[in-house]
Motif scaffolding. Sequence first.
Motif, PDB file in Angstrom:
ATOM      1  N   VAL A   7      -0.760  -0.218  16.485  1.00  0.00           N
ATOM      2  CA  VAL A   7      -1.022  -0.240  15.038  1.00  0.00           C
ATOM      3  C   VAL A   7      -2.487   0.140  14.773  1.00  0.00           C
ATOM      4  CG1 VAL A   7      -1.664  -2.684  14.734  1.00  0.00           C
ATOM      5  CG2 VAL A   7      -0.357  -1.536  12.961  1.00  0.00           C
ATOM      6  N   SER A   8      -2.693   1.038  13.776  1.00  0.00           N
ATOM      7  CA  SER A   8      -4.051   1.554  13.566  1.00  0.00           C
ATOM      8  C   SER A   8      -4.961   0.555  12.859  1.00  0.00           C
ATOM      9  CB  SER A   8      -3.990   2.841  12.736  1.00  0.00           C
ATOM     10  OG  SER A   8      -3.570   2.543  11.416  1.00  0.00           O
ATOM     11  N   VAL A  19      -3.586   9.083  11.904  1.00  0.00           N
ATOM     12  CA  VAL A  19      -4.625   8.038  11.927  1.00  0.00           C
ATOM     13  C   VAL A  19      -4.573   7.239  13.234  1.00  0.00           C
ATOM     14  CG1 VAL A  19      -3.210   6.295  10.685  1.00  0.00           C
ATOM     15  CG2 VAL A  19      -5.690   6.193  10.525  1.00  0.00           C
ATOM     16  N   ASP A  42      -3.189  -0.240   7.400  1.00  0.00           N
ATOM     17  CA  ASP A  42      -2.425  -0.966   6.380  1.00  0.00           C
ATOM     18  C   ASP A  42      -3.067  -2.325   6.061  1.00  0.00           C
ATOM     19  OD1 ASP A  42      -0.794   1.187   6.797  1.00  0.00           O
ATOM     20  OD2 ASP A  42       1.057   0.055   7.039  1.00  0.00           O
ATOM     21  N   LYS A  99       0.824  -1.208   0.000  1.00  0.00           N
ATOM     22  CA  LYS A  99       0.000   0.000   0.000  1.00  0.00           C
ATOM     23  C   LYS A  99       0.865   1.269   0.000  1.00  0.00           C
ATOM     24  CE  LYS A  99       1.059   1.962   4.038  1.00  0.00           C
ATOM     25  NZ  LYS A  99       2.201   1.530   4.561  1.00  0.00           N
ATOM     26  N   ILE A 130       0.191   5.331   1.622  1.00  0.00           N
ATOM     27  CA  ILE A 130      -0.748   6.219   2.315  1.00  0.00           C
ATOM     28  C   ILE A 130      -0.676   7.564   1.607  1.00  0.00           C
ATOM     29  CG2 ILE A 130      -1.365   7.315   4.497  1.00  0.00           C
ATOM     30  CD1 ILE A 130      -0.303   4.974   5.998  1.00  0.00           C
ATOM     31  N   GLY A 181       3.688   6.519   4.591  1.00  0.00           N
ATOM     32  CA  GLY A 181       3.926   5.555   5.680  1.00  0.00           C
ATOM     33  C   GLY A 181       4.613   6.234   6.846  1.00  0.00           C
ATOM     34  N   ALA A 182       5.377   5.450   7.579  1.00  0.00           N
ATOM     35  CA  ALA A 182       5.891   5.938   8.866  1.00  0.00           C
ATOM     36  C   ALA A 182       6.969   7.012   8.746  1.00  0.00           C
ATOM     37  CB  ALA A 182       6.429   4.758   9.659  1.00  0.00           C
ATOM     38  N   GLU A 190      -1.030   9.522   7.503  1.00  0.00           N
ATOM     39  CA  GLU A 190      -0.244   8.613   8.333  1.00  0.00           C
ATOM     40  C   GLU A 190       0.097   9.271   9.671  1.00  0.00           C
ATOM     41  OE1 GLU A 190       0.690  10.423   5.500  1.00  0.00           O
ATOM     42  OE2 GLU A 190       1.942   8.848   4.631  1.00  0.00           O
ATOM     43  N   HIS A 191       0.319   8.474  10.649  1.00  0.00           N
ATOM     44  CA  HIS A 191       0.569   8.868  12.046  1.00  0.00           C
ATOM     45  C   HIS A 191      -0.663   9.491  12.704  1.00  0.00           C
ATOM     46  CE1 HIS A 191       4.663   7.648  12.450  1.00  0.00           C
ATOM     47  NE2 HIS A 191       4.985   8.244  11.313  1.00  0.00           N
TER      48      HIS A 191
HETATM   49  C1  MEV Z   1       2.365   3.023   8.765  1.00  0.00           C
HETATM   50  O1  MEV Z   1       2.246   2.558   7.431  1.00  0.00           O
HETATM   51  C2  MEV Z   1       1.258   3.977   9.086  1.00  0.00           C
HETATM   52  C3  MEV Z   1       1.294   4.608  10.473  1.00  0.00           C
HETATM   53  O2  MEV Z   1       0.232   5.565  10.498  1.00  0.00           O
HETATM   54  C4  MEV Z   1       1.083   3.579  11.568  1.00  0.00           C
HETATM   55  C5  MEV Z   1      -0.321   2.974  11.590  1.00  0.00           C
HETATM   56  O3  MEV Z   1      -1.235   3.519  10.984  1.00  0.00           O
HETATM   57  O4  MEV Z   1      -0.454   1.941  12.262  1.00  0.00           O
HETATM   58  C6  MEV Z   1       2.588   5.346  10.721  1.00  0.00           C
END
Ligand code: MEV
Length: 315
Positions: free
Chosen positions: A148-149, A19, A152, A10, A12, A274-275, A16-17
């Motif tokens: 973890v949200s 979320v 992903d 994927k 984002i 991502g992160a 990210e973060h």
């Molecule tokens: C990682 O791909 C995305 C973050 O928002 C962590 C998450 O959503 O679990 C950094």
Amino acid sequence: MKSVASAPGKVILFGEHFVVYGVKAILCAIDKRITATSQFIDERKIRVRSEIGNVELDLDISTNLDSIPSKIMKPFLHIAKETLKDHDEKRGIEIYLESEIPAGIGLGSSSAACVATTASVTGLFEKKSKEEILKKSIESERIIFEDVSGADSSISTYGGMIAYSKDGIERIESRNNLSLIIANSKQIHSTRELVLKVREFKNNNERLFAQMCEQESKLVENALSSIKETNLKNLGLLMRQNQQMLEKINVSTDKLDQLVKEASKTSYGAKITGAGGGGCIISLVDESNVSDTLDNLKKISDCFVSKIDFKGLSY
Ligand code: MEV
């Protein structure tokens, strides 16, 4: 009998973060997959083989995962262990993982591997729904990474483009296959460590972070309208604004800044995906600027044009 399942990685697009703290994120699945193949073995063992390492759990000795040194492998062992227990199965399982997605670069390889492994292992017994597979997959990720949200794993399961928040998933029905260039900083990162770093930022700057979450929510709503209208100019602008927010919470690096700057010269917009802390950037293009942007980025990194995967989990 072999049970095979595959799931996409994927990117984002936004959120990210933030979320992790309840803000909506926009994600799309990409045309790079992880395939998991499972089969029963006569030994009472769970064995995982992959390009990034092999691991074995001897169920006659212990079913405790604490002794497993490789954190990244624990969710796969957990999935197999729980599935064997649910079915009171005395045989063991071997899982083989093949990946087109490099690990640790922000393209969702670990979530895609958890989704594919869950579908493949449970598929040895019965075909579960995507919803059930997603739930088990997120549970398995949470044994090593509590915060973890679930974003992903969700996009990896359903494919296409989604808006994700802890309250639920909205499919974004845009068949306009956005063209994104993904460029790799080649700096390996740990999502878990970056999420902890952002938590520290939040704890030290509660009010500022709350304002930033509000700002990010507005930005995401604006992005959703721009996606529906295929307004690439506005989307690019919003990507730049999102990048500034990510810089403020300290998840960019000099290399990522350089990639974003280079990509921004010719594309509609660019940002970390991502992160952060390494991993990849994405850059929004169309036929008018794709080759110039690729030429610019190729001078300083590995990059490729990515298409949206509309299939999601295949099993
Ligand atoms: C990682 O791909 C995305 C973050 O928002 C962590 C998450 O959503 O679990 C950094």
